[in-house]
Design an enzyme around this catalytic site. Structure first.
Site, PDB file in Angstrom:
ATOM      1  CE1 TYR A   1      -9.904  42.345 -23.342  1.00 44.02           C
ATOM      2  CE2 TYR A   1     -10.397  41.942 -21.027  1.00 44.02           C
ATOM      3  CZ  TYR A   1      -9.675  41.645 -22.164  1.00 44.02           C
ATOM      4  OH  TYR A   1      -8.720  40.658 -22.132  1.00 44.02           O
TER       5      TYR A   1
ATOM      6  CG  ASP B   1     -18.064  40.395 -18.879  1.00 44.08           C
ATOM      7  OD1 ASP B   1     -17.774  40.068 -17.717  1.00 44.08           O
ATOM      8  OD2 ASP B   1     -17.216  40.542 -19.777  1.00 44.08           O
TER       9      ASP B   1
ATOM     10  CE  LYS C   1     -10.977  40.698 -14.008  1.00 47.82           C
ATOM     11  NZ  LYS C   1      -9.664  41.058 -14.415  1.00 47.82           N
TER      12      LYS C   1
HETATM   13  C1  LIG Z   1     -15.346  42.654 -18.035  1.00 47.42           C
HETATM   14  C2  LIG Z   1     -14.359  41.549 -18.280  1.00 47.42           C
HETATM   15  N1  LIG Z   1     -14.753  40.432 -18.903  1.00 47.42           N
HETATM   16  C3  LIG Z   1     -13.916  39.404 -19.122  1.00 47.42           C
HETATM   17  C4  LIG Z   1     -12.608  39.473 -18.729  1.00 47.42           C
HETATM   18  C5  LIG Z   1     -11.689  38.318 -18.977  1.00 47.42           C
HETATM   19  O1  LIG Z   1     -11.364  37.705 -17.769  1.00 47.42           O
HETATM   20  P1  LIG Z   1      -9.976  36.894 -17.620  1.00 47.42           P
HETATM   21  O2  LIG Z   1      -8.888  37.919 -17.658  1.00 47.42           O
HETATM   22  O3  LIG Z   1     -10.108  36.199 -16.299  1.00 47.42           O
HETATM   23  O4  LIG Z   1      -9.917  35.972 -18.767  1.00 47.42           O
HETATM   24  C6  LIG Z   1     -12.138  40.617 -18.088  1.00 47.42           C
HETATM   25  C7  LIG Z   1     -10.743  40.734 -17.670  1.00 47.42           C
HETATM   26  O5  LIG Z   1     -10.285  41.711 -17.156  1.00 47.42           O
HETATM   27  C8  LIG Z   1     -13.039  41.696 -17.868  1.00 47.42           C
HETATM   28  O6  LIG Z   1     -12.628  42.826 -17.304  1.00 47.42           O
END
Ligand SMILES: Cc1ncc(COP(=O)(O)O)c(C=O)c1O
Length: 450
Positions: free
Chosen positions: A156, A258, A285
């Site tokens: 994700y 990511d 985060k």
């Molecule tokens: C691995 C990863 N990338 C991107 C995101 C997206 O981040 P945001 O929820 O701050 O948009 C998340 C969200 O949980 C994530 O777990």
């Protein structure tokens, strides 16, 4: 005995039709689709509403206190209302919340991140992890002049068109193991965009090389989460990330890490832990201290596409609240307190906890295991050995996970409904005991009711 000393069963008062949570939900569904702006909070018969939190504990609207092991989807490394963050934010708020000009706090957080993450020479800020990923993909496109991206099945990366592909695929439509199909993981994505994203299996270097070679002239970037929550925190097999790096370098394809969640595994993030030498990194985060944040960083020559003052392929980037001083101040205070010693302590506690909880699963008679690294852990409801996303997909596993989530809530623990969980710095030995006891009771409840 206080709920903090020993988990109590029967804490799910919020599920009653006459609860405060039920009352708020009945009104919320009139004004918000499904009663919540975040689809992942939706649950039956209604979501849990929280009144407040302090340290590693949070209290629901019924007045029930639970140990918070999800910490705003892992964003709060110091738990709730962490005094240094509160103090820094109060001081900043008194000077104003956002301006139409630069503020020094942006530089301070940027410097801290560049000093810690091996793959960062420069960084720019936005407001979410989704935005950070989106900007990294745009940067890769501008830099390479190519359009397509590749991603890993089951991973994700936020809710942005290019990456809402094949993160929740199921058989029979998901295609061959070594050439996963590109499937929409959400409505509303143009069909051609879905096919633009190439999907690779995790931990299969031969398949990755074959697919990347076939599409080498079209691909701007491969996006990789080195420790993907949705995929069950299955670590990269030895040599896998290096292989991806070697193949992509040969073809001029950029690698984006990511690290929106995986930054939590250590002081220098997952890239310091597992290697992989990414060209670009998207994170968020924990770096916002509990406030909305995203950051896109990487090698200077690639990050130059964001530089408004130079010639070449340029990205028009903005954002009214990008790098706002509240987030920057909060993030700086949180990250300064998350020093080497804090990460080492979290890592030791995490390793210890995973061992203890895996023993609980072995004794509990319910299929499951605990994965993760550093302060991150995930209760994965299958006892199969895990090599990639497909190993985590079992017809009954998702249902068992939802039942475990409810049983843990009933025993005083908050995790995510897919089993994602994490530790925070206010936790110590007594909280580890508490989590272990709660899991024992929750698994007993599952066994009784299955
Ligand atoms: C691995 C990863 N990338 C991107 C995101 C997206 O981040 P945001 O929820 O701050 O948009 C998340 C969200 O949980 C994530 O777990």
């Amino acid at each position: 005995m206080s709920v903090r000393e020993r988990p109590h069963t029967g804490l799910n008062i919020f599920l009653r039709p006459d609860s405060e949570c039920a009352r708020w939900y009945r009104e919320a569904i009139q004004y918000i689709p499904g009663g919540t702006s975040k689809a992942n909070l939706y649950m039956r018969p209604h979501p849990l509403y929280i009144r407040g939190g302090n340290g590693c504990w949070a209290t629901d609207l019924e007045g029930v206190e639970r140990l918070d092991c999800i910490n705003s989807f892992t964003a709060l490394i110091h738990g709730h209302a962490f005094p240094p963050v509160m103090q820094a934010v109060r001081e900043q708020v008194s000077r104003g919340t956002n301006f139409s000009f630069s503020t020094p706090e942006e530089l301070m957080l940027a410097k801290l991140l560049v000093e810690r993450l091996p793959g960062l020479e420069q960084v720019r800020f936005g407001n979410s992890g989704t935005e950070a990923v989106m900007m990294a993909i745009k940067a890769a496109r501008a830099f390479t002049g190519r359009d397509r991206i590749a991603k890993i099945e089951g991973a994700y990366h936020g809710y942005y068109d290019d990456v809402q592909v094949s993160f929740n695929s199921t058989p029979p439509g998901w295609g061959p193991d070594d050439a996963p199909a590109s499937l929409p993981s959400s409505g509303g994505i143009p069909k051609h965009r879905i096919q633009e994203t190439l999907v690779l299996p995790w931990n299969d270097p031969e398949a990755a090389e074959r697919l990347l070679t076939r599409h080498k002239n079209e691909l701007a970037a491969l996006i990789v989460d080195p420790l993907s929550n949705r995929m069950g925190f299955i670590p990269p097999a030895p040599g896998y990330l290096k292989h991806l790096r070697d193949v992509t370098r040969t073809y001029g394809i950029l690698i984006i890490f990511d690290e929106v969640i995986s930054l939590r595994v250590g002081y220098g993030g997952a890239q310091a832990r597992y290697g992989g030498d990414p060209d670009l990194t998207a994170t968020g985060k924990i770096i916002g201290g509990g406030f909305p944040v995203g950051a896109t960083g990487g090698k200077g020559e690639v990050m130059a596409v964001f530089d408004p003052g130079t010639k070449g392929p340029r990205i028009a980037s903005g954002g009214t609240f990008s790098a706002n001083p509240i987030t920057m101040t909060a993030g700086l205070a949180a990250m300064q307190a998350a020093d080497q010693a804090a990460f080492a302590r979290l890592e030791e506690m995490g390793a210890n906890l995973r061992k203890r909880l895996n023993n609980v699963f072995k004794k509990g008679g319910v299929a499951g295991q605990v994965t993760g690294d550093g302060s991150l852990f995930r209760l994965v409801m299958t006892d199969r050995p895990l090599r990639n996303y497909r190993d985590t997909v079992e017809p009954e596993a998702a249902a068992r996970s939802s039942r475990l989530f409810m049983a843990l809530l009933d025993n005083g623990i908050m995790v995510n409904d897919n089993g994602l969980a994490c530790l925070s710095t206010p936790m110590g030995e007594s909280e580890l005991d508490y989590i272990e006891a709660a899991l024992e009771r929750a698994l007993q409840a599952l066994s009784r009711n299955s």
